[in-house]
Design a protein around this motif. Sequence first.
Motif, PDB file in Angstrom:
ATOM      1  N   UNK A 107      50.590  80.605  76.678  1.00 35.07           N
ATOM      2  CA  UNK A 107      51.728  79.746  77.009  1.00 35.07           C
ATOM      3  C   UNK A 107      51.380  78.264  76.886  1.00 35.07           C
ATOM      4  N   UNK A 108      50.140  77.893  77.223  1.00 35.08           N
ATOM      5  CA  UNK A 108      49.714  76.498  77.032  1.00 35.08           C
ATOM      6  C   UNK A 108      49.742  76.166  75.546  1.00 35.08           C
ATOM      7  N   UNK A 109      49.260  77.101  74.725  1.00 34.57           N
ATOM      8  CA  UNK A 109      49.277  76.901  73.283  1.00 34.57           C
ATOM      9  C   UNK A 109      50.703  76.739  72.765  1.00 34.57           C
ATOM     10  N   UNK A 110      51.625  77.544  73.286  1.00 36.07           N
ATOM     11  CA  UNK A 110      53.029  77.425  72.888  1.00 36.07           C
ATOM     12  C   UNK A 110      53.601  76.075  73.322  1.00 36.07           C
ATOM     13  N   UNK A 111      53.162  75.594  74.498  1.00 35.41           N
ATOM     14  CA  UNK A 111      53.592  74.279  74.949  1.00 35.41           C
ATOM     15  C   UNK A 111      53.136  73.188  73.985  1.00 35.41           C
ATOM     16  N   UNK A 112      51.897  73.321  73.469  1.00 32.51           N
ATOM     17  CA  UNK A 112      51.390  72.366  72.478  1.00 32.51           C
ATOM     18  C   UNK A 112      52.238  72.430  71.210  1.00 32.51           C
ATOM     19  N   UNK A 113      52.600  73.653  70.784  1.00 33.44           N
ATOM     20  CA  UNK A 113      53.432  73.810  69.593  1.00 33.44           C
ATOM     21  C   UNK A 113      54.802  73.170  69.789  1.00 33.44           C
ATOM     22  N   UNK A 114      55.362  73.273  70.992  1.00 33.35           N
ATOM     23  CA  UNK A 114      56.648  72.631  71.290  1.00 33.35           C
ATOM     24  C   UNK A 114      56.525  71.117  71.125  1.00 33.35           C
ATOM     25  N   UNK A 115      55.442  70.531  71.657  1.00 35.72           N
ATOM     26  CA  UNK A 115      55.249  69.083  71.546  1.00 35.72           C
ATOM     27  C   UNK A 115      55.063  68.672  70.087  1.00 35.72           C
ATOM     28  N   UNK A 116      54.328  69.464  69.306  1.00 37.89           N
ATOM     29  CA  UNK A 116      54.160  69.164  67.888  1.00 37.89           C
ATOM     30  C   UNK A 116      55.510  69.138  67.169  1.00 37.89           C
ATOM     31  N   UNK A 117      56.328  70.154  67.459  1.00 37.42           N
ATOM     32  CA  UNK A 117      57.646  70.238  66.831  1.00 37.42           C
ATOM     33  C   UNK A 117      58.524  69.061  67.226  1.00 37.42           C
ATOM     34  N   UNK A 118      58.494  68.687  68.504  1.00 37.91           N
ATOM     35  CA  UNK A 118      59.296  67.550  68.971  1.00 37.91           C
ATOM     36  C   UNK A 118      58.832  66.254  68.312  1.00 37.91           C
TER      37      UNK A 118
END
Length: 728
Positions: free
Chosen positions: A150-161
């Motif tokens: 989930x932390x990794x997915x959070x990083x992916x969300x920030x990258x996308x944003x």
Amino acid sequence: MTAQHLRDLEATRRFATLVAVVLDTKATLIDEIIDMHDRIMAMLFNRAKRKHDERFQKSGKAINEKLRLYSRIGRALLEAKQLGINPFTAIEKIISWDTFTESVTEAENLSQTADFDFLPLVGEGFTQLRRYTPAFLEILNLKASPSAEDIFKGVEILRSMNNLQLRKVPDDAPISFVRKRWESVVNAPDGIDRRFYELCVLSELKNALRSGDIWVQGSRQFKDFDEYLLPSTRFSEQRNLNELGLAVDTDCENYLGNRLALLEQELAKVDKLARQNELPDAVITENGLKITPLANTVPDEAEELMRQAYALMPHLKITELLLEVDRWTDFTRHFTHLKSNKAASDKQVLLTAILADGINYGLSKMAESCPGTTYARLSWIQAWHIRDETYSAALAEITNAQFKQPFASWWGDGSTSSSDGQWFRSGGTAQGSSHFNAKYGSDPGVTFYTHISDQYTPFYTKVINAPVRDSTYVLDGLLYHESDLIIEEHYTDTAGFTDHVFGLTHLLGFKFAPRIRDLKEKKLYITNGQNNYSALTSMIGGNISEKTIRTHWDEILRLSSSIKQGTVTASLMLRKLGSYPRQNGLAVALRELGRIERTLFALDWIQNVDLRRRVQVGLNKGEAKNALSRAVFFNRLGEMRDRNFENQQYRASGLNLIVAAIVLWNTVYLERAIQSLKAHGYPVNDEHIQNLSPLAWEHINLIGDYVWKQNKKINLGNFRSLRNFENP
């Protein structure tokens, strides 16, 4: 190598060399980037905490006045109830209603939130982070274990944003990693707060990288946890052939059976002694353990003997001392050329460069203070002849020479050692690149963590420029030194121990004996659910989880053998296993194993005065060595001003080498001084010789111009004359 050197290489070798350097530099830069991010995050949190504390302190007077007022009102209400008086009338006698109303409003403004946390103030540093975090997250090739998905997915969300330049966090963004402390700031009334969500992700990413739950491809320090260890097939083969190199029985049932039986035996023994009030200089009560402090065991006669011996020591310059020690040991031969592997042709220039490191002078200032030497020559010899491995080999040479000195056996046989950290403040340009370590105060600095033998010789040193416990580096010095010392028992202070260290030191064949300052608060652990030790009840903290050890036994062996065989350093593994929030099975199992060893050690400490005295003597030697190191490392106000870690390590290694040389020189001449005292009829009690120390430096000139001039007697192979003896 310069461009000219590279041009002279054959084409294939030249390109291969450049590619290797680029790959190595890439890994170094990745690690440095992550380390820099750690420092910036720590700086933001520290700044927020300081601001939070300052605001609270500024309002302290007003809060105290409100407390005093409400205390009077409360007392009036209590009296009104007892006397049956109207409570409102009682309040009006103290304060008017208008003033009381204003007071309540002021109290509401002064009051803090229920959690009373400084976390909301961290958001003020968000703009600073945004200057680099988009590139930081984009450039790292991250991978995650299931526990950190989930932390990794959070990083992916920030990258996308960042790529889409979005400001609002999607409603389906993962939040399971958001800890309770963060919930109040991350969850806003209109959805997820962008600032604090990103701050939370970056904070958790920092922790996950340190623990190994998330790793970075191409990194050296933050790669997949499994890649540090022996390959599984190789480990299985070595285990089947009994070639793991560990100091314990690798059969789990045999190991646990023997250790737990010993634990029960020692618990019963100490419990009996405690009930009979027969513990030596110790007592266990309902309030815990109390141990009588050790008295000073150095007799006055020994102090007088030391004064008499050092009064005979010849006075000399540090340059002369290093020349003599090199004459005895030829330690300079280990500073070989990087390409040709030949020893330095100009020993004087080499020793000057070493001295520049050791006394914290720097090459440019040393060139000015050393006639006949130029900065260019010093810089060249440092670039081609001075490296970590050459310093280590030279230090081992001096350590071995001390080990062979008959007089050094008065202080020990080389089988015990101690380690301690010595902190040096950062100054100049190094301040911005140094860490804060709460153990040493609020100023930035670096720590030289040094191992010293029972014969006073420092045999290993490591620069620590991160806020980690000293215990992280205890095993490195025991495993990776290059001297002939065979260390069996090792001492540290409180900062040098954790349960993980206790477990690993035992598995690797060392007896670990730290001086634990708050030992009475450290709990003992028993082997079953029944506490049959009535006198030890106040110290029992729980049960050993045998099941956890059995479940992860193979992982424990694989980790230990990987450290033993040098596949990975002990410090790196201890840092990862001890990192928050990692509580994986291996970390917990090693902790349980360490609790067995820590409990056995504590029981031994309680009933063994000799052990307490050995530890105190060993640590005293280290503290005395630190005083000598501080005297030698005197230039630049004793501050570390090098930003580069490599140069910092050279400073520590040069300092260690000079201290070791002083110890060896003092040992040789102390022996001659004692012989002279005996020859002149001075009553020397051999039992007092063990109380002497080769760490004095009053007779050594550490300052001034550094002239390399050998004494004529030394050139003829003789020793210096002792100073005149005056019979007291």
